[in-house]
Design a protein around this motif. Structure first.
Motif, PDB file in Angstrom:
ATOM      1  N   ALA A  13       0.898  -1.302  -0.193  1.00  0.00           N
ATOM      2  CA  ALA A  13       0.003  -0.050  -0.178  1.00  0.00           C
ATOM      3  C   ALA A  13       0.935   1.398  -0.030  1.00  0.00           C
ATOM      4  O   ALA A  13       0.548   2.130  -0.587  1.00  0.00           O
ATOM      5  CB  ALA A  13      -1.007  -0.071   1.139  1.00  0.00           C
ATOM      6  N   CYS A  14       2.109   1.116   0.757  1.00  0.00           N
ATOM      7  CA  CYS A  14       2.875   2.250   0.759  1.00  0.00           C
ATOM      8  C   CYS A  14       3.449   2.737  -0.648  1.00  0.00           C
ATOM      9  O   CYS A  14       3.685   3.692  -0.970  1.00  0.00           O
ATOM     10  CB  CYS A  14       3.808   2.256   1.988  1.00  0.00           C
ATOM     11  N   GLN A  15       3.978   1.571  -1.214  1.00  0.00           N
ATOM     12  CA  GLN A  15       4.443   1.546  -2.407  1.00  0.00           C
ATOM     13  C   GLN A  15       3.642   2.303  -3.550  1.00  0.00           C
ATOM     14  O   GLN A  15       3.851   3.130  -4.347  1.00  0.00           O
ATOM     15  CB  GLN A  15       4.943   0.206  -2.860  1.00  0.00           C
ATOM     16  N   LYS A  16       2.502   1.786  -3.533  1.00  0.00           N
ATOM     17  CA  LYS A  16       1.384   2.421  -4.356  1.00  0.00           C
ATOM     18  C   LYS A  16       1.191   3.982  -4.119  1.00  0.00           C
ATOM     19  O   LYS A  16       1.126   4.495  -5.232  1.00  0.00           O
ATOM     20  CB  LYS A  16       0.117   1.546  -4.180  1.00  0.00           C
ATOM     21  N   ALA A  17       1.091   4.013  -2.783  1.00  0.00           N
ATOM     22  CA  ALA A  17       0.673   5.382  -2.347  1.00  0.00           C
ATOM     23  C   ALA A  17       2.076   6.632  -2.886  1.00  0.00           C
ATOM     24  O   ALA A  17       1.676   7.702  -3.409  1.00  0.00           O
ATOM     25  CB  ALA A  17       0.628   5.774  -1.019  1.00  0.00           C
ATOM     26  N   CYS A  18       3.036   6.044  -2.620  1.00  0.00           N
ATOM     27  CA  CYS A  18       4.259   6.646  -2.954  1.00  0.00           C
ATOM     28  C   CYS A  18       4.389   6.994  -4.632  1.00  0.00           C
ATOM     29  O   CYS A  18       4.656   8.175  -5.079  1.00  0.00           O
ATOM     30  CB  CYS A  18       5.421   6.088  -2.725  1.00  0.00           C
ATOM     31  N   ASN A  19       4.241   5.848  -5.106  1.00  0.00           N
ATOM     32  CA  ASN A  19       4.234   6.199  -6.587  1.00  0.00           C
ATOM     33  C   ASN A  19       3.109   7.074  -7.134  1.00  0.00           C
ATOM     34  O   ASN A  19       3.468   7.892  -8.042  1.00  0.00           O
ATOM     35  CB  ASN A  19       4.016   4.814  -7.432  1.00  0.00           C
ATOM     36  N   MET A  20       1.879   7.009  -6.487  1.00  0.00           N
ATOM     37  CA  MET A  20       0.655   8.044  -6.983  1.00  0.00           C
ATOM     38  C   MET A  20       1.202   9.393  -6.504  1.00  0.00           C
ATOM     39  O   MET A  20       0.892  10.217  -7.314  1.00  0.00           O
ATOM     40  CB  MET A  20      -0.645   7.572  -6.270  1.00  0.00           C
ATOM     41  N   CYS A  21       1.858   9.449  -5.388  1.00  0.00           N
ATOM     42  CA  CYS A  21       2.150  10.807  -5.079  1.00  0.00           C
ATOM     43  C   CYS A  21       3.333  11.541  -6.083  1.00  0.00           C
ATOM     44  O   CYS A  21       3.491  12.688  -6.425  1.00  0.00           O
ATOM     45  CB  CYS A  21       2.738  10.780  -3.535  1.00  0.00           C
ATOM     46  N   PHE A  22       4.152  10.693  -6.406  1.00  0.00           N
ATOM     47  CA  PHE A  22       5.379  11.035  -7.042  1.00  0.00           C
ATOM     48  C   PHE A  22       4.789  11.479  -8.450  1.00  0.00           C
ATOM     49  O   PHE A  22       5.271  12.539  -9.113  1.00  0.00           O
ATOM     50  CB  PHE A  22       6.382   9.676  -7.441  1.00  0.00           C
ATOM     51  N   ASP A  23       4.005  10.620  -9.179  1.00  0.00           N
ATOM     52  CA  ASP A  23       3.372  11.165 -10.295  1.00  0.00           C
ATOM     53  C   ASP A  23       2.568  12.563 -10.166  1.00  0.00           C
ATOM     54  O   ASP A  23       2.592  13.321 -11.161  1.00  0.00           O
ATOM     55  CB  ASP A  23       2.420   9.957 -10.806  1.00  0.00           C
ATOM     56  N   ALA A  24       1.771  12.451  -9.188  1.00  0.00           N
ATOM     57  CA  ALA A  24       1.046  13.855  -9.003  1.00  0.00           C
ATOM     58  C   ALA A  24       1.809  15.055  -8.850  1.00  0.00           C
ATOM     59  O   ALA A  24       1.608  15.918  -9.278  1.00  0.00           O
ATOM     60  CB  ALA A  24      -0.173  13.527  -7.813  1.00  0.00           C
ATOM     61  N   CYS A  25       2.957  14.788  -7.986  1.00  0.00           N
ATOM     62  CA  CYS A  25       3.845  16.122  -7.813  1.00  0.00           C
ATOM     63  C   CYS A  25       4.557  16.334  -9.029  1.00  0.00           C
ATOM     64  O   CYS A  25       4.892  17.518  -9.056  1.00  0.00           O
ATOM     65  CB  CYS A  25       4.874  15.576  -6.700  1.00  0.00           C
ATOM     66  N   LEU A  26       4.725  15.284  -9.901  1.00  0.00           N
ATOM     67  CA  LEU A  26       5.310  16.007 -11.217  1.00  0.00           C
ATOM     68  C   LEU A  26       4.464  16.953 -11.796  1.00  0.00           C
ATOM     69  O   LEU A  26       5.174  17.623 -12.767  1.00  0.00           O
ATOM     70  CB  LEU A  26       5.532  14.744 -12.144  1.00  0.00           C
ATOM     71  N   LYS A  27       3.270  16.768 -11.481  1.00  0.00           N
ATOM     72  CA  LYS A  27       2.323  17.608 -12.249  1.00  0.00           C
ATOM     73  C   LYS A  27       2.054  19.052 -11.428  1.00  0.00           C
ATOM     74  O   LYS A  27       1.270  19.893 -12.234  1.00  0.00           O
ATOM     75  CB  LYS A  27       0.986  16.908 -12.605  1.00  0.00           C
TER      76      LYS A  27
END
Length: 110
Positions: free
Chosen positions: A15-29
Motif C-alpha cells: 500500500a505504501c509503494q502504491k501511495a508513493c508512486n501515486m504521489c510521485f506522479d501527482a507531484c510531477l504535475k
C-alpha cells in the motif's frame, strides 16, 4: 506460508509503494517545486519494492532491509506531511502505517 506479522508487513508495504508512486506522479504535475517530495516518494517506493521482493526469500538480510524501509517511510511521511495536497497526505498516512508495520516486524524478529 507467511506468519501474521509478515502478512501485515507485506500488505502495508504494498500500500505504501502504491501511495508513493501515486504521489510521485501527482507531484510531477504540480506548478511549484516538489523536488524533495518526489525524491522521498521514489526512494520509499523503491525500498518498498525491495522489501516485497525479499519477503518471498529466506534471506538473513530481510530484517535489515525492513529496518531501512521503516526509515525511508518515516522520511517520506515527514516530507509529505509538509504539503496540503491530498495525494501527499494520503502518501504520508500510508508511509506512517508502513513504518509502524516495519518497526513491529523488526521488533518481533530480533
Amino acid at each position: 506460508m507467511m506468519d501474521a506479522t509478515l502478512e501485515t508487513l507485506v500488505e502495508k508495504v504494498r500500500a505504501c509503494q502504491k501511495a508513493c508512486n501515486m504521489c510521485f506522479d501527482a507531484c510531477l504535475k504540480e506548478d511549484h517545486m516538489m523536488a524533495e517530495c518526489i525524491r522521498s516518494d521514489r526512494e520509499c517506493a523503491d525500498m518498498c519494492g525491495i522489501v516485497l521482493d525479499f519477503s518471498q526469500r529466506e534471506s538473513k538480510l530481510f530484517p535489515d532491509l525492513v529496518a531501512v524501509c521503516a526509515r525511508a517511510c518515516g522520511m517520506c511521511a515527514d516530507e509529505c506531511e509538509k504539503h496540503d495536497h491530498d495525494h501527499c497526505q494520503e502518501c504520508a498516512k500510508a508511509c506512517r502505517a508502513c513504518e509502524e508495520a516495519c518497526n513491529a516486524y523488526v521488533a518481533a524478529h530480533n
